[in-house]
Write a protein that holds these residues in place. Structure first.
Motif, PDB file in Angstrom:
ATOM      1  N   SER A 166       6.800  12.223 -49.193  1.00 30.68           N
ATOM      2  CA  SER A 166       8.047  13.339 -48.744  1.00 30.68           C
ATOM      3  C   SER A 166       8.965  12.125 -47.260  1.00 30.68           C
ATOM      4  CB  SER A 166       7.225  14.046 -48.097  1.00 30.68           C
ATOM      5  OG  SER A 166       6.777  13.802 -47.176  1.00 30.68           O
ATOM      6  N   LEU A 167       9.884  12.377 -47.810  1.00 32.47           N
ATOM      7  CA  LEU A 167      11.048  11.822 -46.853  1.00 32.47           C
ATOM      8  C   LEU A 167      11.656  12.207 -45.524  1.00 32.47           C
ATOM      9  CD1 LEU A 167      12.920   9.925 -46.123  1.00 32.47           C
ATOM     10  CD2 LEU A 167      15.117  10.139 -47.985  1.00 32.47           C
ATOM     11  N   PHE A 168      11.239  14.302 -45.842  1.00 33.95           N
ATOM     12  CA  PHE A 168      11.355  15.020 -44.663  1.00 33.95           C
ATOM     13  C   PHE A 168      10.323  15.638 -43.912  1.00 33.95           C
ATOM     14  CE2 PHE A 168      15.699  14.200 -47.554  1.00 33.95           C
ATOM     15  CZ  PHE A 168      16.363  14.364 -46.457  1.00 33.95           C
ATOM     16  N   CYS A 169      10.808  16.525 -42.761  1.00 35.36           N
ATOM     17  CA  CYS A 169       9.948  17.328 -42.267  1.00 35.36           C
ATOM     18  C   CYS A 169       9.762  18.079 -43.094  1.00 35.36           C
ATOM     19  CB  CYS A 169      10.637  17.487 -40.573  1.00 35.36           C
ATOM     20  SG  CYS A 169       9.524  15.605 -39.567  1.00 35.36           S
ATOM     21  N   ARG A 170       8.779  18.997 -43.499  1.00 34.50           N
ATOM     22  CA  ARG A 170       8.745  20.174 -43.735  1.00 34.50           C
ATOM     23  C   ARG A 170       8.654  21.230 -42.787  1.00 34.50           C
ATOM     24  NH1 ARG A 170       6.835  18.449 -50.061  1.00 34.50           N
ATOM     25  NH2 ARG A 170       8.271  17.475 -50.355  1.00 34.50           N
ATOM     26  N   PRO A 171       8.591  22.650 -42.847  1.00 34.60           N
ATOM     27  CA  PRO A 171      10.040  22.407 -43.383  1.00 34.60           C
ATOM     28  C   PRO A 171      11.344  22.310 -42.685  1.00 34.60           C
ATOM     29  CG  PRO A 171       9.141  24.545 -42.238  1.00 34.60           C
ATOM     30  CD  PRO A 171       7.740  23.703 -42.169  1.00 34.60           C
ATOM     31  N   PHE A 172      12.003  22.309 -43.655  1.00 30.91           N
ATOM     32  CA  PHE A 172      13.378  21.971 -43.309  1.00 30.91           C
ATOM     33  C   PHE A 172      13.749  23.217 -41.597  1.00 30.91           C
ATOM     34  CE2 PHE A 172      15.146  24.463 -46.461  1.00 30.91           C
ATOM     35  CZ  PHE A 172      15.766  26.140 -45.944  1.00 30.91           C
ATOM     36  N   LYS A 173      14.705  22.686 -40.905  1.00 32.39           N
ATOM     37  CA  LYS A 173      14.706  23.813 -39.705  1.00 32.39           C
ATOM     38  C   LYS A 173      16.507  24.871 -39.904  1.00 32.39           C
ATOM     39  CE  LYS A 173      11.485  21.303 -36.399  1.00 32.39           C
ATOM     40  NZ  LYS A 173      11.128  20.135 -38.191  1.00 32.39           N
ATOM     41  N   ARG A 174      15.950  26.001 -39.958  1.00 31.72           N
ATOM     42  CA  ARG A 174      17.156  26.723 -39.615  1.00 31.72           C
ATOM     43  C   ARG A 174      17.559  27.197 -38.551  1.00 31.72           C
ATOM     44  NH1 ARG A 174      13.513  25.979 -43.810  1.00 31.72           N
ATOM     45  NH2 ARG A 174      12.962  28.588 -44.559  1.00 31.72           N
ATOM     46  N   LYS A 175      18.114  27.579 -37.927  1.00 36.22           N
ATOM     47  CA  LYS A 175      18.424  28.894 -36.668  1.00 36.22           C
ATOM     48  C   LYS A 175      19.649  29.552 -37.185  1.00 36.22           C
ATOM     49  CE  LYS A 175      17.795  29.506 -32.232  1.00 36.22           C
ATOM     50  NZ  LYS A 175      18.347  28.978 -30.640  1.00 36.22           N
ATOM     51  N   GLU A 176      19.811  30.929 -36.982  1.00 39.97           N
ATOM     52  CA  GLU A 176      21.053  31.355 -37.640  1.00 39.97           C
ATOM     53  C   GLU A 176      21.922  32.039 -35.959  1.00 39.97           C
ATOM     54  OE1 GLU A 176      22.444  36.455 -38.612  1.00 39.97           O
ATOM     55  OE2 GLU A 176      20.324  35.523 -38.732  1.00 39.97           O
ATOM     56  N   ILE A 177      22.943  31.002 -36.153  1.00 39.87           N
ATOM     57  CA  ILE A 177      23.778  31.701 -35.667  1.00 39.87           C
ATOM     58  C   ILE A 177      24.715  32.977 -35.034  1.00 39.87           C
ATOM     59  CG2 ILE A 177      26.485  30.824 -34.583  1.00 39.87           C
ATOM     60  CD1 ILE A 177      24.002  28.618 -35.055  1.00 39.87           C
ATOM     61  N   THR A 178      24.018  33.454 -33.924  1.00 35.84           N
ATOM     62  CA  THR A 178      24.267  34.905 -33.836  1.00 35.84           C
ATOM     63  C   THR A 178      25.458  35.187 -32.755  1.00 35.84           C
ATOM     64  OG1 THR A 178      23.183  35.241 -32.331  1.00 35.84           O
ATOM     65  CG2 THR A 178      22.471  35.367 -34.720  1.00 35.84           C
ATOM     66  N   SER A 179      26.120  34.588 -32.024  1.00 36.99           N
ATOM     67  CA  SER A 179      27.154  34.482 -31.376  1.00 36.99           C
ATOM     68  C   SER A 179      28.861  33.874 -31.260  1.00 36.99           C
ATOM     69  CB  SER A 179      26.712  34.661 -29.580  1.00 36.99           C
ATOM     70  OG  SER A 179      25.925  33.375 -29.574  1.00 36.99           O
ATOM     71  N   THR A 180      29.094  33.848 -31.025  1.00 38.52           N
ATOM     72  CA  THR A 180      30.710  33.134 -31.085  1.00 38.52           C
ATOM     73  C   THR A 180      30.226  32.112 -29.927  1.00 38.52           C
ATOM     74  OG1 THR A 180      32.130  34.726 -31.092  1.00 38.52           O
ATOM     75  CG2 THR A 180      33.198  32.906 -30.209  1.00 38.52           C
ATOM     76  N   SER A 181      29.805  32.364 -28.601  1.00 40.26           N
ATOM     77  CA  SER A 181      29.869  31.357 -27.936  1.00 40.26           C
ATOM     78  C   SER A 181      28.452  30.195 -28.077  1.00 40.26           C
ATOM     79  CB  SER A 181      29.279  31.665 -26.642  1.00 40.26           C
ATOM     80  OG  SER A 181      28.228  32.411 -26.700  1.00 40.26           O
ATOM     81  N   TYR A 182      27.606  30.433 -28.688  1.00 41.64           N
ATOM     82  CA  TYR A 182      26.524  30.009 -29.748  1.00 41.64           C
ATOM     83  C   TYR A 182      27.121  28.419 -30.723  1.00 41.64           C
ATOM     84  CZ  TYR A 182      22.404  27.705 -32.038  1.00 41.64           C
ATOM     85  OH  TYR A 182      21.318  26.961 -32.676  1.00 41.64           O
ATOM     86  N   LEU A 183      28.116  29.291 -31.027  1.00 39.13           N
ATOM     87  CA  LEU A 183      28.813  28.976 -32.168  1.00 39.13           C
ATOM     88  C   LEU A 183      29.494  27.811 -32.176  1.00 39.13           C
ATOM     89  CD1 LEU A 183      29.500  28.833 -35.439  1.00 39.13           C
ATOM     90  CD2 LEU A 183      31.633  29.830 -34.803  1.00 39.13           C
ATOM     91  N   ILE A 184      30.432  27.842 -31.510  1.00 41.20           N
ATOM     92  CA  ILE A 184      31.253  27.070 -30.239  1.00 41.20           C
ATOM     93  C   ILE A 184      30.527  25.836 -29.592  1.00 41.20           C
ATOM     94  CG2 ILE A 184      32.938  26.686 -28.170  1.00 41.20           C
ATOM     95  CD1 ILE A 184      33.980  29.543 -28.937  1.00 41.20           C
ATOM     96  N   ASP A 185      28.872  26.319 -28.934  1.00 45.48           N
ATOM     97  CA  ASP A 185      28.228  25.288 -28.045  1.00 45.48           C
ATOM     98  C   ASP A 185      27.558  24.528 -29.523  1.00 45.48           C
ATOM     99  OD1 ASP A 185      28.930  26.083 -25.657  1.00 45.48           O
ATOM    100  OD2 ASP A 185      26.568  27.086 -25.366  1.00 45.48           O
ATOM    101  N   LEU A 186      27.292  25.175 -30.515  1.00 45.23           N
ATOM    102  CA  LEU A 186      26.697  23.946 -31.868  1.00 45.23           C
ATOM    103  C   LEU A 186      27.670  22.592 -32.124  1.00 45.23           C
ATOM    104  CD1 LEU A 186      24.546  23.633 -33.316  1.00 45.23           C
ATOM    105  CD2 LEU A 186      25.268  25.451 -35.075  1.00 45.23           C
ATOM    106  N   VAL A 187      29.056  23.569 -32.509  1.00 50.23           N
ATOM    107  CA  VAL A 187      30.242  22.358 -33.158  1.00 50.23           C
ATOM    108  C   VAL A 187      30.336  21.135 -31.971  1.00 50.23           C
ATOM    109  CG1 VAL A 187      32.597  22.112 -33.183  1.00 50.23           C
ATOM    110  CG2 VAL A 187      31.424  23.860 -34.311  1.00 50.23           C
ATOM    111  N   ASN A 188      29.647  21.498 -30.319  1.00 51.84           N
ATOM    112  CA  ASN A 188      29.874  20.594 -29.563  1.00 51.84           C
ATOM    113  C   ASN A 188      28.524  19.194 -29.968  1.00 51.84           C
ATOM    114  OD1 ASN A 188      32.772  20.736 -28.370  1.00 51.84           O
ATOM    115  ND2 ASN A 188      32.296  22.502 -27.886  1.00 51.84           N
ATOM    116  N   TYR A 189      27.715  20.491 -30.119  1.00 53.72           N
ATOM    117  CA  TYR A 189      26.233  19.287 -30.018  1.00 53.72           C
ATOM    118  C   TYR A 189      25.924  18.418 -31.311  1.00 53.72           C
ATOM    119  CZ  TYR A 189      21.140  18.621 -30.510  1.00 53.72           C
ATOM    120  OH  TYR A 189      20.478  18.182 -31.301  1.00 53.72           O
ATOM    121  N   ILE A 190      26.877  18.859 -32.339  1.00 54.34           N
ATOM    122  CA  ILE A 190      26.560  18.465 -33.744  1.00 54.34           C
ATOM    123  C   ILE A 190      27.729  17.182 -33.497  1.00 54.34           C
ATOM    124  CG2 ILE A 190      27.812  18.165 -35.818  1.00 54.34           C
ATOM    125  CD1 ILE A 190      26.131  21.272 -35.865  1.00 54.34           C
ATOM    126  N   HIS A 191      29.351  17.458 -33.049  1.00 55.90           N
ATOM    127  CA  HIS A 191      30.074  15.980 -32.523  1.00 55.90           C
ATOM    128  C   HIS A 191      29.509  15.087 -31.395  1.00 55.90           C
ATOM    129  CE1 HIS A 191      32.380  17.459 -36.263  1.00 55.90           C
ATOM    130  NE2 HIS A 191      32.329  19.043 -35.831  1.00 55.90           N
TER     131      HIS A 191
END
Length: 181
Positions: A139-164
């Protein structure tokens, strides 16, 4: 473990109950998610420059049919995606699920399993290609893959900034504009 939805037994559709982390949630239609994962150990996911493109081609093949991508960043040993799972009706068509023959609970569970399977196929497909090219096994990746639901607009905006800004955070570049993946 056997889970019943109405009279239909769906024990073969159960998601492992080891998903105790706050970063592991079931995938549902029409929801935004932060999808991220890391390589096993200190190994790099991308050893050669063209492997970034191969990874994105596999992503397009397996994930684009089920989700829209809004942001992503690929780093040598991990990645981040901001996606929105497609609407239920689109997934029913894609997965050829006839909701008339099933209960709502059964349909939701089947969709969740199919969505997770798409991610599994994506990771396995890239891992096979990576292993072949790099003469490695396992295997190459850790299991299971991580996923977190985005439940607010502010978190969505913060996440875009975090990713970039992730390549800057990891001292790979000075500005996000300098990172090509």
């Amino acid at each position: 473990m056997n889970t019943n939805c109405g009279i239909f037994s769906i024990k073969y559709l159960n998601i492992k109950k080891t998903m105790h982390s706050k970063f592991i949630t079931e995938l549902n239609p029409d929801c935004f998610y932060h999808i991220f994962n890391h390589s096993n150990g200190k190994e790099n996911i991308f050893k050669l420059q063209d492997e970034y493109n191969i990874f994105l081609e596999k992503f397009k093949q397996y994930i684009s049919p089920i989700a829209e991508t809004f942001s992503y960043c690929l780093l040598p040993n991990h990645f981040h995606f901001l996606i929105k799972i497609k609407e239920k009706d689109d997934l029913l068509l894609l997965f050829k699920i006839n909701p008339i023959l099933l209960s709502t609970c059964q349909v939701e569970k089947i969709i969740q399993i199919k969505l997770s399977q798409q991610f599994s196929n994506f990771f396995n497909s890239y891992t096979k290609k990576h292993n072949l090219r790099n003469e490695r096994k396992g295997s190459l990746f850790c299991r299971p893959f991580k996923r977190k639901e985005i439940t607010s607009t502010s978190y969505l905006i913060d996440l875009v900034n975090y990713i970039h800004n992730n390549p800057v955070h990891h001292l790979l570049v000075e500005t996000p504009y300098d990172w090509q993946h």
